[in-house]
Structures are given as structure tokens and as C-alpha cells.
Design an enzyme around this catalytic site. Structure first.
Site, short mmCIF file in Angstrom:
data_model
loop_
_atom_site.label_atom_id
_atom_site.label_comp_id
_atom_site.label_asym_id
_atom_site.label_seq_id
_atom_site.Cartn_x
_atom_site.Cartn_y
_atom_site.Cartn_z
N GLU A 111 11.03 92.08 -33.86
CA GLU A 111 10.34 91.87 -32.59
C GLU A 111 9.01 92.63 -32.62
O GLU A 111 8.94 93.82 -32.33
CB GLU A 111 11.21 92.36 -31.42
CG GLU A 111 12.50 91.59 -31.27
CD GLU A 111 13.35 92.13 -30.14
OE1 GLU A 111 13.06 91.80 -28.96
OE2 GLU A 111 14.29 92.90 -30.43
N GLU A 140 10.47 100.48 -34.71
CA GLU A 140 11.07 99.70 -33.62
C GLU A 140 10.86 98.19 -33.76
O GLU A 140 11.63 97.40 -33.23
CB GLU A 140 10.53 100.16 -32.27
CG GLU A 140 11.22 101.38 -31.70
CD GLU A 140 12.69 101.13 -31.41
OE1 GLU A 140 13.03 100.07 -30.85
OE2 GLU A 140 13.52 101.98 -31.76
N LYS A 168 7.57 94.83 -29.51
CA LYS A 168 8.31 95.95 -28.92
C LYS A 168 7.43 97.20 -28.85
O LYS A 168 6.51 97.38 -29.63
CB LYS A 168 9.56 96.27 -29.75
CG LYS A 168 10.71 95.30 -29.56
CD LYS A 168 11.99 95.84 -30.18
CE LYS A 168 12.52 97.02 -29.37
NZ LYS A 168 13.79 97.53 -29.91
N GLU A 187 24.91 98.20 -29.97
CA GLU A 187 23.78 98.15 -30.89
C GLU A 187 24.04 99.09 -32.05
O GLU A 187 24.47 100.24 -31.85
CB GLU A 187 22.47 98.58 -30.21
CG GLU A 187 22.01 97.70 -29.07
CD GLU A 187 20.73 98.25 -28.42
OE1 GLU A 187 19.97 98.99 -29.11
OE2 GLU A 187 20.49 97.95 -27.24
#
Length: 486
Positions: free
Chosen positions: A322, A333, A325, A270
Site C-alpha cells: 500500500e 509501512e 500508507k 495482523e
């Protein structure tokens, strides 16, 4: 000597699988991949996402679980896949070979073969050694890997599918890259773990986030996080480091060298830069960082400790935003995607894969062009509880300090919260009531860079609740099956 018919069938099946695997044998050149997470209130159909990957010539993708819908969509795509095992499953997989066998059969071997999914890696846990976990997963990682390796052997996949453990960069430490070493509390685990990886031909997978270094430390030099040159270079003997990525990577190289594995292949599991939700998290910074990273890696320059030898692969974090999250690390995030939740490119980015620019998702089906906003004819002085309710079910992180919608005023904040909830409820008319404080409009209330979203209809209802229930039901199934076998 006559060979029993059942043995002939097994040999024929094995030869067929060998032909399939050999035709797409693992390559060693560096490549750019992406992380595909599914914690969204507006989750696109997996088939739409796979088309997005193919249109952008992305040949490697990392999943955080073994979501069957995603795996089915990846069949026949030619995309190389890393399948994830959540940390919560490590306990069972470490204690039961039967549970490991079942997991591999249901989530790996059943999808592989001719016309199937090209699964190259299984990620055993996700950053299980994080200091914030206080060691709760540490003792399960290696036993789970040993069981999984045996399970892969039983289905003749041990030489093709590699087991890895994505680690956070906090697994190692040093003041200078050349002095890198794994955390003292991890040494008893890392020594046999790295030996296991090496003996099975697996790379070491690490997640590196220069953004977090900048976000968590006000003294961290901003230009050192990027690849455009710095006035804060770090001198380490004869080596000079002009960016945090190289410094972090060589710290890991030094740590692996201390264990006796100086040439172990490294994969970046990542890495990326968020576009919203915090100071410094914006479109411009994300573009500069990601493009600089890609150019740096594909130049094959390597690092001072590994010149001419960049990481095997780099998986950008992430493909899509997303919105479901956890925001515990920060509001950013929910905004790591190079594409927004609906598969639309956020900024120009050349992945070095043939396309000069990102291509948007095709044939995305949106809900009607309507929004829920604050009713201008009503007294909005007592709206706090309604906003709290709306934002507890939807994503309002852009309203906070550093967010793209932070400066739209009180009525704008209310409208944004109402609309976010309204879209997650698929524009159900009652979801815009808020005791008469909300109203539906057909005029887009977006202001500048603050986008009031419209939901998508080609969505699977899978988000955080789906993912949690998928894991829970799989654990229950495993438990029942193991008890039955005993």
C-alpha cells in the site's frame, strides 16, 4: 389462530436467511487469512483482487472499512469477511443507536443473504487502545459495541456476525509470559470488554509484530523473531519459548486468565514481515518469517500455555503493498504485502491452502511500458525541490536507508522519484516535465532489485483521499439522518 400476512412474510424471510446461514455456519478450525488494505496509488479493481484471493484459495479476508466496491466484489465469492469500522466513527456509533442501526443496515445486512457477502466479524475500531492515541478512543469502544450488538439483533444477525476489537500487543505487558496482564490504565475497560466478547461468543483479536520488536529495539535477538530456533530462548518456569510469537501470545493468554477467561478464543488480526524500507525488511526475511509462521500454526502445536490449541485464525498483513500508507512508523509501512501493488507474488510462499506457490493476479492491465527519468543532457544540480514535490505525491520510500533502491546513485534517485510521480499521474506527459529536467524513455531503468514500476490501468481512483472522503461523507450522512429522526 390466523396469522397476519405481514407476519407470514417476516417468518418466511427469517427462515430463508436461516437456511443460508446454516449452510455456511462458522467453523472452528485454524485458518490462514489476509488483510486487504486499499491505501494505494495504484489500486487494483476489487474484482481483480477477489479473483486473486480465490485463485490462491484464501477463504478469509479482513477489511479496514466497509468500502462498497470491495464488498460488492466479494458477493457470492464464499470468502469469509471481517468488515472494519475506523476509529474516527466510534464517537458517533457510541452515542447514537440510530446511527448504529443505519450503519449496520447499509454496510452489513444489505450485503448478506443468499448470493451475498459472508460477513463473519465486525472489527470495532483498529487498535483503539494504542498508547500513542493517548486514550482518545477508549471510552467509545464498549458503548459502540453495545449499540452495534443491538443493531445486529434487530436484523437477526447477532448470532452470526460477531463484534471484535483488534488490539495491538501493547495492550498487555509482562517480563515473562506467565505474568502477562493488561496495562493498568486499561483494566477498567478490558474487564467489561472481555466479558462482553465472551457473552456474545466473540474471540479476542490481537495484532502481533515481531518485526517491530526487532526494529524498535537494537537489543532484541534477531533469531528470536523467527521460527527457526534461537540461542536466546526464554525460560518461564517449566516452559521454554523459542520464538517471539509464542511468547507474545502466551502473555495475552495469561492476561485473559487473570480476568477469568483462560480459554477465550484468540484470533491474530495482523501479523507479517515487510520486504523493503528498513534494515531487516527484505524478501528473504519476509519469506522465512511468513513460511515459518504458517508452518508453526498449521502444525497445531500451539503454545506452552495452550498446547495443541493454536489461534482460531491468522490474518497475514498484508495481501498487497500500500504505497499511500503513512510512513510515520517507518518507511517499511508501505511494503508489507505478500504481493506487490499489482498482485504479483514477491516470493515463493505456501499458504497451506492447497497451492504450493502463490499465484499472480490475472488480466492486470498496465499502462504502456514507458518511464520518466532524469534528462541526461540537463544540469541536475537544482533538482531538490522537484524531487521533494514528486515524493510528496508518490512513494519514494525504497530510496531511503535500508531500501532496495538506496544504492542507485544521485541520477538514479532522481529518475526513481520522477517516475514514481509520473506513474501516479497515469503517465500524463506534463507530469514528466519537471521544468525540462525529466524525459520519457521506453527502456526499463530498473537496476537489480530496484524496480521502476509501471502503473496499472484497471484501477479505481480510490486511495487515501477516497477512503477519507468515504468516511467523511458517511459520517455526514449519519449525522443528518440522526438529526432528522430526532
Amino acid at each position: 389462530m390466523l396469522v397476519p400476512r405481514f407476519m407470514l412474510k417476516k417468518v418466511a424471510a427469517l427462515l430463508a436467511l436461516m437456511v443460508v446461514w446454516s449452510s455456511s455456519a462458522p467453523m472452528v478450525e485454524s485458518a490462514i487469512g489476509v488483510n486487504w488494505g486499499s491505501l494505494s496509488f495504484h489500486r487494483l479493481k476489487p474484482s481483480t483482487v477477489v479473483d486473486l484471493l480465490k485463485d490462491n484459495k484464501i477463504q478469509k479476508v479482513k477489511l479496514f472499512d466497509a468500502d462498497p466496491d470491495s464488498l460488492r466484489a466479494l458477493k457470492g465469492s464464499g470468502i469469509q469477511v471481517m468488515v472494519g469500522i475506523p476509529n474516527e466513527m466510534l464517537t458517533l456509533l457510541s452515542s447514537s443507536a440510530a446511527a448504529s442501526d443505519l450503519w449496520v443496515r447499509q454496510n452489513i445486512s444489505s450485503y448478506m443473504g443468499k448470493g451475498g457477502v459472508d460477513i463473519r466479524y465486525i472489527a470495532v475500531g483498529n487498535e483503539p487502545f494504542l498508547t500513542s492515541y493517548s486514550g482518545q478512543f477508549e471510552s467509545y469502544v464498549l458503548p459502540a459495541m453495545q449499540n452495534l450488538q443491538q443493531s445486529l439483533t434487530k436484523v437477526n444477525l447477532a448470532g452470526y456476525v460477531k463484534l471484535v476489537v483488534p488490539c495491538n500487543a501493547d495492550a498487555y505487558e509482562s517480563s515473562l509470559p506467565s505474568q502477562g496482564a493488561f496495562r493498568p490504565d486499561l483494566m477498567q475497560i478490558m474487564t467489561p470488554l472481555v466479558s462482553f466478547l465472551n457473552s456474545n461468543g466473540s474471540p479476542f483479536v490481537v495484532n502481533i509484530y515481531p518485526f517491530l520488536s526487532l526494529y524498535e529495539n537494537s537489543d532484541f535477538p534477531q533469531d528470536y523473531a523467527f521460527f527457526e530456533g534461537t540461542t536466546h530462548a526464554i525460560t518461564d518456569g517449566a516452559n521454554v519459548y523459542s520464538n517471539a510469537f509464542d511468547g507474545n501470545l502466551d502473555t495475552l493468554v495469561a492476561a485473559l486468565s487473570k480476568l477469568g477467561y483462560p480459554q477465550m478464543p484468540i484470533v491474530i488480526g495482523e501479523i507479517g514481515w515487510p520486504t523493503d524500507g528498513a534494515i531487516g525488511a527484505d524478501l528473504s526475511a519476509a519469506k522465512v518469517f511468513n513460511q515459518g509462521l504458517i508452518n508453526h500454526v498449521l502444525s497445531n502445536k500451539g503454545t506452552p500455555l495452550r498446547p495443541g490449541s493454536p489461534p482460531m485464525d491468522i490474518y497475514l498483513f498484508s495481501l498487497l503493498d500500500e504505497g499511500a500508507k503513512s510512513t510515520l512508523p517507518g518507511n517499511f509501512e508501505r511494503h508489507w504485502g505478500i504481493f506487490s501493488f499489482d498482485g504479483q507474488a514477491k516470493y515463493a510462499l505456501n499458504l497451506g491452502l492447497g497451492n504450493r506457490l502463490l499465484k499472480n493476479a490475472r488480466n492486470v492491465e498496465y499502462l504502456p511500458s514507458r518511464w520518466c527519468v532524469a534528462n541526461p543532457s540537463r544540469d541536475l544540480s537544482d533538482v531538490a525541490n522537484h524531487m521533494k514535490l514528486a515524493c510528496s505525491y508518490a512513494d519514494c520510500t525504497t530510496l531511503n536507508y535500508g531500501g532496495s533502491c538506496n544504492g542507485i546513485g544521485m541520477k538514479g534517485n532522481i529518475s526513481y522519484a520522477f517516475n514514481s510521480y509520473y506513474q501516479t499521474q497515469m503517465q500524463n506527459s506534463q507530469s514528466c516535465d519537471f521544468d525540462g529536467l525529466g524525459m520519457v524513455t521506453f527502456l526499463d531503468p530498473s537496476v537489480g532489485d530496484c524496480r521502476f514500476v509501471v502503473g496499472v490501468t484497471d484501477t479505481s481512483a480510490a486511495s487515501q483521499p477516497y477512503r477519507n472522503w468515504f468516511i467523511v461523507w458517511f459520517l455526514i450522512l449519519l449525522g443528518v439522518w440522526v438529526l432528522f429522526m430526532i
